[in-house]
Design an enzyme around this catalytic site. Structure first.
Site, mmCIF file in Angstrom:
data_model
loop_
_atom_site.group_PDB
_atom_site.id
_atom_site.type_symbol
_atom_site.label_atom_id
_atom_site.label_comp_id
_atom_site.label_asym_id
_atom_site.label_seq_id
_atom_site.Cartn_x
_atom_site.Cartn_y
_atom_site.Cartn_z
ATOM 1 N N TYR A 129 38.735 41.200 39.228
ATOM 2 C CA TYR A 129 37.706 42.235 39.256
ATOM 3 C C TYR A 129 36.476 41.878 38.433
ATOM 4 O O TYR A 129 35.592 42.696 38.268
ATOM 5 C CB TYR A 129 38.285 43.571 38.763
ATOM 6 C CG TYR A 129 39.071 44.293 39.827
ATOM 7 C CD1 TYR A 129 40.245 43.740 40.319
ATOM 8 C CD2 TYR A 129 38.642 45.508 40.354
ATOM 9 C CE1 TYR A 129 40.978 44.385 41.298
ATOM 10 C CE2 TYR A 129 39.369 46.156 41.332
ATOM 11 C CZ TYR A 129 40.536 45.587 41.798
ATOM 12 O OH TYR A 129 41.246 46.233 42.766
ATOM 13 N N LYS A 181 52.358 36.492 39.476
ATOM 14 C CA LYS A 181 52.500 35.510 40.561
ATOM 15 C C LYS A 181 52.351 34.133 39.933
ATOM 16 O O LYS A 181 51.568 33.300 40.388
ATOM 17 C CB LYS A 181 51.428 35.780 41.632
ATOM 18 C CG LYS A 181 51.536 34.946 42.903
ATOM 19 C CD LYS A 181 52.573 35.428 43.880
ATOM 20 C CE LYS A 181 52.678 34.482 45.053
ATOM 21 N NZ LYS A 181 53.750 34.857 46.014
ATOM 22 N N ASP A 215 55.270 39.793 45.112
ATOM 23 C CA ASP A 215 55.680 40.057 46.502
ATOM 24 C C ASP A 215 57.110 40.596 46.549
ATOM 25 O O ASP A 215 57.414 41.567 47.251
ATOM 26 C CB ASP A 215 55.490 38.832 47.408
ATOM 27 C CG ASP A 215 55.840 37.510 46.743
ATOM 28 O OD1 ASP A 215 56.114 37.510 45.525
ATOM 29 O OD2 ASP A 215 55.844 36.476 47.429
ATOM 30 N N ASP A 239 46.319 47.460 41.339
ATOM 31 C CA ASP A 239 45.611 48.304 42.309
ATOM 32 C C ASP A 239 46.469 48.463 43.560
ATOM 33 O O ASP A 239 46.690 49.569 44.050
ATOM 34 C CB ASP A 239 44.273 47.637 42.648
ATOM 35 C CG ASP A 239 43.470 48.449 43.638
ATOM 36 O OD1 ASP A 239 43.503 49.697 43.539
ATOM 37 O OD2 ASP A 239 42.818 47.852 44.518
HETATM 38 MG MG MG Z 1 42.737 51.348 44.587
#
Ligand code: MG
Ligand code: NAI
Length: 345
Positions: A129, A181, A215, A239
């Site tokens: 982000y 990850k 995952d 998110d």
């Molecule tokens: Mg969102």
């Protein structure tokens, strides 16, 4: 920490875009009914601010939050692709709101699962982000190659880890799952895993600590959410997984969130401005109302938060007033009136 002024906490109120003003109106009515100790400084951001100031995040709004240290915010529309950068992300970065706390719990039984009670703690300022993205043009195609980079810092990982472990202890939680990850993004999410594990050593006697690859974690959450308690992860994974968790408990209409930093906190729903239902008066106000309960707890008004949650529970399970997203036909006003009636009785 925010301070009272004449008995009340001044709060910056941002009605937001789309369904924002409708659900904000509802929340204000409920908070008024319980005599919540807030006074409101209304400001704009997002699309509404573009119209008024040609700036999605005007200085007056930032100044207000800097003063109040507390904001309640409706969703802000962010154009996809071109246009301005997300005012939501900019707010989190401006005020260094590094911890995003998103609880997901079952409110109505008979859904996919009973008794879901999860909390996402998401790093809110780093990762993908940071906005390090650009295009390279080749032979007249301006978008021939796109590059995006993430940044995670040791210090950033450490403070979100400390926040999450402390949150878990303060809230009587048993377990933290670190989601990463690090098998593929070895540096970017490797530093997160490594640092969080290191901080976790100080908490090992009080909390169970485990880790999962993102995952596999997504699959396991869908298969059996009762295996999880608090999840701690980086910005983008948080998110995505928090929307997944909202889906486990009946959708975005009941999912609140808090963005917390050292010097300010902004409370909002997980959902966006829902352009598909904006202006129709059918949005579920409870996600934002539950966010306002998190704000009440943040200023130590625990009893008032409990009262509102109990009213929501009674309205959903006894009065069976459900908005469309919950499978019913109640409007935003009807939901609001039912909650106010419970609180007044
Ligand atoms: Mg969102
Ligand atoms: P969305 O969350 O606005 O909507 C997704 C779906 O959920 C839609 O079908 C919507 O009708 C439904 N929904 C959402 N909230 C609801 C509620 N309270 N009651 C009933 N149904 C509800 O996500 P979408 O459509 O991807 O994004 C719309 C805009 O919102 C975009 O511009 C996006 O950037 C922005 N956004 C802003 C956020 C924020 O301000 N924190 C968070 C997420 C998205």
């Amino acid at each position: 920490m925010p301070a009272r002024h004449e008995g009340k906490f001044p709060v910056t109120l941002i009605p937001g875009d789309g369904i924002g003003p409708e659900i904000v109106e509802s929340v204000l009515e409920v908070l008024e009914t319980v005599g919540a100790p807030f006074s409101w400084e209304q400001q704009v951001a997002g699309m509404a601010a573009m119209e008024k100031y040609q700036d999605p995040l005007p200085q007056v709004t930032l100044d207000s939050i800097r003063r109040t240290k507390l904001a309640l915010k409706g969703p802000l529309t962010t154009p996809v692709g071109g246009g301005y950068r997300s005012a939501n992300v900019a707010l989190r970065q401006t005020f260094d709101l590094y911890a995003n706390v998103r609880p997901a719990r079952t409110w109505i039984s008979g859904g996919r699962y009973e008794g879901v009670d999860l909390v996402m703690v998401r790093e809110n300022t780093e990762g993908y982000y940071v906005g390090f993205e650009h295009y390279f043009p080749i032979e007249g195609d301006p978008h021939a190659v796109a590059i995006g980079a993430g940044i995670n810092t040791r210090a950033g990982c450490r403070r979100i880890a400390e926040f999450a472990f402390d949150y878990a202890l303060r809230n009587g939680r048993r377990k933290i799952t670190i989601v990463h990850k690090a098998n593929i993004l070895k540096a970017l999410t490797g530093v997160f895993l490594e640092t969080v594990r290191e901080v976790g050593k100080l908490y090992e006697d009080k909390l169970a600590i485990e880790d999962r690859i993102v995952d596999a974690c997504a699959m396991q959450l869908v298969m059996d959410p009762s295996k999880f308690d608090v999840l701690l992860t980086t910005n983008m994974f948080g998110d995505i997984l928090s929307d997944l968790m909202a889906g486990l408990v009946g959708g975005l209409g009941m999912a609140p969130g808090a963005n917390i930093g050292k010097d300010a906190a902004i409370f909002e729903a997980v959902h966006g401005s829902a352009p598909d239902i904006a202006g129709k008066g059918v949005a579920n106000p409870n996600a934002l109302l539950l966010a306002s309960c998190m704000m009440l707890e943040y200023v130590d008004e625990h009893a008032t938060a409990r009262r509102i949650r109990a009213a929501i529970k009674a309205v959903l399970t006894e009065d069976r007033v459900h908005t469309r997203d919950l499978g019913g036909s109640a409007t935003t006003r009807e939901m609001t009136r039912a909650i106010v009636a419970r609180l007044a009785s």
